[in-house]
Write an enzyme that holds these catalytic residues in place. Sequence first.
Site, PDB file in Angstrom:
ATOM      1  N   THR A  61     -12.300  -2.615  -8.870  1.00 38.39           N
ATOM      2  CA  THR A  61     -13.372  -1.737  -9.331  1.00 38.39           C
ATOM      3  C   THR A  61     -13.155  -1.238 -10.749  1.00 38.39           C
ATOM      4  O   THR A  61     -14.104  -1.101 -11.526  1.00 38.39           O
ATOM      5  CB  THR A  61     -13.496  -0.521  -8.387  1.00 38.39           C
ATOM      6  N   ASP A 103     -11.270  -9.697  -6.327  1.00 37.07           N
ATOM      7  CA  ASP A 103     -11.386  -8.487  -5.534  1.00 37.07           C
ATOM      8  C   ASP A 103     -10.074  -8.312  -4.783  1.00 37.07           C
ATOM      9  O   ASP A 103      -9.492  -9.288  -4.299  1.00 37.07           O
ATOM     10  CB  ASP A 103     -12.548  -8.617  -4.541  1.00 37.07           C
ATOM     11  N   SER A 104      -9.595  -7.091  -4.669  1.00 39.10           N
ATOM     12  CA  SER A 104      -8.278  -6.894  -4.055  1.00 39.10           C
ATOM     13  C   SER A 104      -8.238  -7.293  -2.582  1.00 39.10           C
ATOM     14  O   SER A 104      -7.174  -7.514  -2.019  1.00 39.10           O
ATOM     15  CB  SER A 104      -7.823  -5.445  -4.211  1.00 39.10           C
ATOM     16  N   ASP A 155      -7.842  -1.241  -2.495  1.00 39.39           N
ATOM     17  CA  ASP A 155      -7.716  -1.532  -1.063  1.00 39.39           C
ATOM     18  C   ASP A 155      -6.363  -2.110  -0.675  1.00 39.39           C
ATOM     19  O   ASP A 155      -5.814  -1.776   0.380  1.00 39.39           O
ATOM     20  CB  ASP A 155      -8.832  -2.483  -0.610  1.00 39.39           C
ATOM     21  N   THR A 167       0.531   4.708   0.665  1.00 40.33           N
ATOM     22  CA  THR A 167      -0.459   4.085   1.535  1.00 40.33           C
ATOM     23  C   THR A 167      -1.827   4.638   1.150  1.00 40.33           C
ATOM     24  O   THR A 167      -1.937   5.783   0.701  1.00 40.33           O
ATOM     25  CB  THR A 167      -0.159   4.373   3.023  1.00 40.33           C
ATOM     26  N   GLN A 198       3.153   4.452  13.767  1.00 36.06           N
ATOM     27  CA  GLN A 198       1.736   4.420  13.415  1.00 36.06           C
ATOM     28  C   GLN A 198       1.344   5.622  12.556  1.00 36.06           C
ATOM     29  O   GLN A 198       0.332   5.582  11.862  1.00 36.06           O
ATOM     30  CB  GLN A 198       0.872   4.449  14.683  1.00 36.06           C
ATOM     31  N   CYS A 199       2.138   6.665  12.591  1.00 39.24           N
ATOM     32  CA  CYS A 199       1.824   7.880  11.840  1.00 39.24           C
ATOM     33  C   CYS A 199       1.997   7.630  10.341  1.00 39.24           C
ATOM     34  O   CYS A 199       2.879   6.891   9.918  1.00 39.24           O
ATOM     35  CB  CYS A 199       2.733   9.028  12.271  1.00 39.24           C
TER      36      CYS A 199
END
Length: 341
Positions: free
Chosen positions: A14, A58-59, A91, A166, A278-279
Amino acid sequence: MAKPNILLIYTGGTIGMIKDFKTGVLKAFDFKNLLDKIPELQLLDCHIKTVSFEKPIDSSNMNPEYWVQIAEIIETNYNKFDGFVVLHGSDTMSYTASALSFMLENLAKPVVFTGSQLPIGDLRTDAKENLITAVQMASLQENGSPVVKEVCLYFEYKLYRANRTTKINAENFKAFASLNYPELAESGVHLKVNHDYLWKPDLKHTLIVHKNLDTNIAIVKLFPGLSETFLRTVLATPSLKAVVLETYGSGNCTTEAWFINLLQETIKQELHIINVTQCVGGSVMMGQYETSNQLKAIGVISGKDITTEAALSKLMYLLGQNIPKQEFKKVFETSLRGELF
């Protein structure tokens, strides 16, 4: 003292788009004319050169082959420039930036990834601030030596260690977070650098660029109702060498016999299983609860507080190094580039 030389590498995304206000259509920005379009960059105390992918992407289409291209651009120009800024779509930026941190061994110069949520030509764009400050971060020097000597990610006033980041939001300008490691620097009226948190490489060694990445890996995210058929199918994937197992909380999982037995069978077949939470924040602590003690007992590798993005790229890097089975667990659980405690 000579001004630092900074190489700006445009991969796509972008930040490299500009809106045609007559049609409303986004089109690619010509980075060869970057300094003419963004004159503020000329106010920085550095010299800037630009290079672009022949066909910016595009990423969402980013993959390890492009990671190698970025690494090779840095390798080719390493002795000519004092720092590097990589413009990348947001992304998959954390994946790419994490991977580069492992690929660039003995890095002694800044490699700063940045991008934007809005195109550079948009009235409310975050692109200019991110780009200008990323270049400024890459050009910071003390006594003729770069202040930052690692792969970083700059977004919305914060400079992070790349392999600790992240993407947490698809709409806010504050798109990234580093929940398990403090920011390296913060941009305000002044640039505040947290020197204690910066990576301190051994400057006796020269840069080594690792280009052999093994992508024979998978991610399995645990969820209530995960079936034995599904998991067995994934683990039976031809050529599969490692699995990132996204577990609950501090590394917990179901204790059903079929699940533990299947993982144990898989590990005996020399397939590596990495336990990652997952956290978005916190750490795997296998053995703290009964629901993770069995994973520890059968030889599952602890990802500790590593991100999924860093775990994947570290796996690709280590598998590409052909590390002996008996050493792999110890090496993965060791911090190589500050990616885990």
